[in-house]
Design an enzyme around this catalytic site. Structure first.
Site, mmCIF file in Angstrom:
data_model
loop_
_atom_site.group_PDB
_atom_site.id
_atom_site.type_symbol
_atom_site.label_atom_id
_atom_site.label_comp_id
_atom_site.label_asym_id
_atom_site.label_seq_id
_atom_site.Cartn_x
_atom_site.Cartn_y
_atom_site.Cartn_z
ATOM 1 C CB CYS A 116 -1.050 0.111 1.257
ATOM 2 S SG CYS A 116 -2.167 -1.318 1.230
ATOM 3 C CG HIS A 254 -2.834 3.413 2.522
ATOM 4 N ND1 HIS A 254 -3.613 3.167 1.453
ATOM 5 C CD2 HIS A 254 -2.648 2.411 3.340
ATOM 6 C CE1 HIS A 254 -3.856 1.997 1.515
ATOM 7 N NE2 HIS A 254 -3.424 1.330 2.632
ATOM 8 C CG ASN A 284 -6.314 -0.670 2.126
ATOM 9 O OD1 ASN A 284 -5.865 -0.331 1.044
ATOM 10 N ND2 ASN A 284 -5.612 -1.230 3.250
HETATM 11 C C1 LIG Z 1 -8.195 -5.348 11.185
HETATM 12 C C2 LIG Z 1 -8.688 -4.404 12.380
HETATM 13 C C3 LIG Z 1 -9.772 -3.466 11.784
HETATM 14 C C4 LIG Z 1 -9.344 -5.328 13.252
HETATM 15 O O1 LIG Z 1 -9.649 -4.305 14.377
HETATM 16 P P1 LIG Z 1 -9.281 -4.680 15.986
HETATM 17 O O2 LIG Z 1 -9.970 -3.602 16.735
HETATM 18 O O3 LIG Z 1 -7.729 -4.622 16.072
HETATM 19 O O4 LIG Z 1 -10.008 -5.957 16.330
HETATM 20 P P2 LIG Z 1 -9.165 -7.405 16.483
HETATM 21 O O5 LIG Z 1 -8.536 -8.052 15.470
HETATM 22 O O6 LIG Z 1 -8.691 -7.046 18.023
HETATM 23 O O7 LIG Z 1 -10.348 -8.347 16.709
HETATM 24 C C5 LIG Z 1 -11.572 -7.933 17.686
HETATM 25 C C6 LIG Z 1 -12.504 -9.073 17.683
HETATM 26 O O8 LIG Z 1 -13.440 -8.722 16.304
HETATM 27 C C7 LIG Z 1 -13.156 -9.941 15.754
HETATM 28 N N1 LIG Z 1 -13.359 -9.429 14.120
HETATM 29 C C8 LIG Z 1 -12.302 -9.417 13.350
HETATM 30 N N2 LIG Z 1 -12.941 -9.109 12.209
HETATM 31 C C9 LIG Z 1 -14.198 -9.110 12.393
HETATM 32 C C10 LIG Z 1 -15.382 -8.482 11.489
HETATM 33 N N3 LIG Z 1 -15.231 -8.394 9.986
HETATM 34 N N4 LIG Z 1 -16.330 -8.570 12.087
HETATM 35 C C11 LIG Z 1 -16.873 -8.680 13.333
HETATM 36 N N5 LIG Z 1 -15.826 -9.378 13.976
HETATM 37 C C12 LIG Z 1 -14.810 -9.311 13.539
HETATM 38 C C13 LIG Z 1 -12.079 -10.667 15.769
HETATM 39 O O9 LIG Z 1 -12.223 -12.078 15.556
HETATM 40 C C14 LIG Z 1 -12.024 -10.648 17.501
HETATM 41 O O10 LIG Z 1 -12.929 -11.427 18.134
HETATM 42 P P3 LIG Z 1 -12.379 -12.181 19.471
HETATM 43 O O11 LIG Z 1 -12.106 -10.878 20.457
HETATM 44 O O12 LIG Z 1 -13.766 -13.024 19.704
HETATM 45 O O13 LIG Z 1 -10.956 -12.679 19.057
HETATM 46 C C15 LIG Z 1 -7.615 -3.506 12.515
HETATM 47 O O14 LIG Z 1 -6.536 -4.259 13.474
HETATM 48 C C16 LIG Z 1 -6.923 -2.773 11.570
HETATM 49 O O15 LIG Z 1 -7.374 -2.046 10.820
HETATM 50 N N6 LIG Z 1 -5.579 -3.116 11.290
HETATM 51 C C17 LIG Z 1 -4.786 -2.470 10.378
HETATM 52 C C18 LIG Z 1 -5.397 -3.166 8.920
HETATM 53 C C19 LIG Z 1 -4.602 -2.432 7.776
HETATM 54 O O16 LIG Z 1 -4.772 -1.323 7.740
HETATM 55 N N7 LIG Z 1 -4.110 -3.363 6.814
HETATM 56 C C20 LIG Z 1 -3.878 -2.837 5.638
HETATM 57 C C21 LIG Z 1 -2.553 -2.162 5.604
HETATM 58 S S1 LIG Z 1 -2.131 -1.658 4.283
#
Ligand SMILES: CC(C)(COP(=O)(O)OP(=O)(O)OC[C@H]1O[C@@H](n2cnc3c(N)ncnc32)[C@H](O)[C@@H]1OP(=O)(O)O)[C@@H](O)C(=O)NCCC(=O)NCCS
Length: 327
Positions: A116, A254, A284
């Site tokens: 990205c 981004h 994204n």
């Molecule tokens: C992916 C992202 C949104 C997850 O958000 P978060 O607040 O960190 O959530 P977590 O990963 O801690 O997950 C929390 C819970 O939500 C759940 N969960 C994950 N995706 C889910 C979805 N789409 N819907 C519902 N629940 C979801 C997980 O399983 C977890 O459940 P658990 O606590 O029972 O294990 C976040 O980490 C993020 O944006 N990271 C950066 C990703 C990114 O930008 N990538 C590209 C970079 S170029």
């Protein structure tokens, strides 16, 4: 190139596919909710390419728009640098397909893989090519990540969308690219990757069964990395450009997650109102997200010629890149 010349943006364009996939649509596919996606990411909907559209198709449309905006012919382009993590083929380069589609027969063409961060990396390479004597360089960020997303994995499939953006880089009379910073931390290559399909793990019936041909991501790690690296790389680019955060008219980060953008912007000291955010509508779009947001900012009458912009990318690699320029 004359010593007094500057290198900047001659034209810009963007294209997103027509089909809209909403959070409610995703509720039908995986165990998720519109509420979860919106509060954790800021995304409401994303665009998905038709089966007939690959990354080069989207990229070629954005490229033609950038050429029109620059009032140039395809034959004027001497190099095409395409940033993508979702190429049409592993080989040849998607840039070669774009070259053929737009008729840029005089252009060298190659792809650049920086996840990205790809658009900012590609702009930096284009800057270097113009310094080296190339007159007009086309930069294209284009993605059909929907082809590489596991539609059964709720932790990734809600995040990404398809789209493309392009700019023509060349000599300008004033302003242009003022400073930049690019970098990488390959020790963390593992936190965001497509495990199978390369030379490390060629496609096989077994790894396809294990769904290893899709994007794998440790979201929390990427989140922490992004919040740390955005202010750091931005400050370096601002310092190189000798520009104060206050002087930035628009920051175009981004578009991955509004929580990442808000946390990073807070520590940078740039006003929230000066940050372009459109990921609610596109998700994204990886290497395409910055030019898509840039073009939307122009169309909405926010971003104007002469404005100082700060572009910031981060992503797989792990990589980061930022650029300060006068548009
Ligand atoms: C992916 C992202 C949104 C997850 O958000 P978060 O607040 O960190 O959530 P977590 O990963 O801690 O997950 C929390 C819970 O939500 C759940 N969960 C994950 N995706 C889910 C979805 N789409 N819907 C519902 N629940 C979801 C997980 O399983 C977890 O459940 P658990 O606590 O029972 O294990 C976040 O980490 C993020 O944006 N990271 C950066 C990703 C990114 O930008 N990538 C590209 C970079 S170029």
């Amino acid at each position: 190139m004359k010593d007094s010349s500057k290198i900047g943006i001659l034209g810009i364009g963007a294209y997103v596919p027509k089909r809209i996939l909403t959070n409610n649509d995703l509720e039908e596919l995986v165990d998720t909710s519109d509420e979860w996606i919106q509060t954790r990411t800021g995304i409401k909907q994303r665009r998905i390419a038709d089966a007939s559209e690959a990354s080069s198709d989207l990229g070629a449309i954005a490229a033609k728009q950038a050429l029109d905006d620059a009032k140039l012919n395809p034959e004027d382009i001497e190099a095409i640098v395409t940033a993508t993590l979702s190429p049409d083929y592993i080989s040849p380069a998607t840039a070669c397909l774009i070259q053929s589609k737009i008729g840029a027969h005089n252009a060298a063409a190659f792809d650049l893989g920086a996840g990205c961060s790809g658009f900012v990396y590609a702009l930096t390479v284009a800057y270097g090519l113009v310094l080296a004597g190339f007159k007009k360089v086309l930069v294209v960020g284009t993605e059909t990540t929907s082809r590489f997303v596991n539609w059964q994995d709720r932790s990734t499939c809600v995040l990404f969308g398809d789209g493309a953006g392009a700019v023509v880089v060349g000599e300008v009379k004033a302003g242009g690219i003022l400073g930049w910073d690019i970098g990488a931390d390959g020790t963390n290559f593992d936190v965001l990757k497509i495990p199978a399909g390369g030379s490390r793990e060629p496609l096989s019936a077994l790894n396809i069964h294990q769904q290893r041909q899709y994007i794998y991501m440790n979201g929390a790690e990427v989140f922490r990395f992004a919040v740390r690296v955005i202010p750091k790389t931005s400050q370096k680019a601002l310092l190189n450009a000798q520009v104060q955060p206050d002087d930035i008219d628009w920051m175009i980060p981004h578009q991955a997650n509004t929580r990442i953008i808000n946390a990073a912007v807070e520590s940078l000291g740039i006003a929230k109102e000066s940050v372009v955010v459109n990921l609610d509508r596109y998700g994204n779009t990886s290497a395409a997200s910055i030019p898509i947001a840039w073009v939307e900012g122009i169309e909405e009458g926010k971003i104007k010629r002469g404005h100082k912009l700060l572009l910031v990318g981060f992503g797989a690699g792990l990589t980061w890149g930022s650029m300060v320029l006068e548009y």
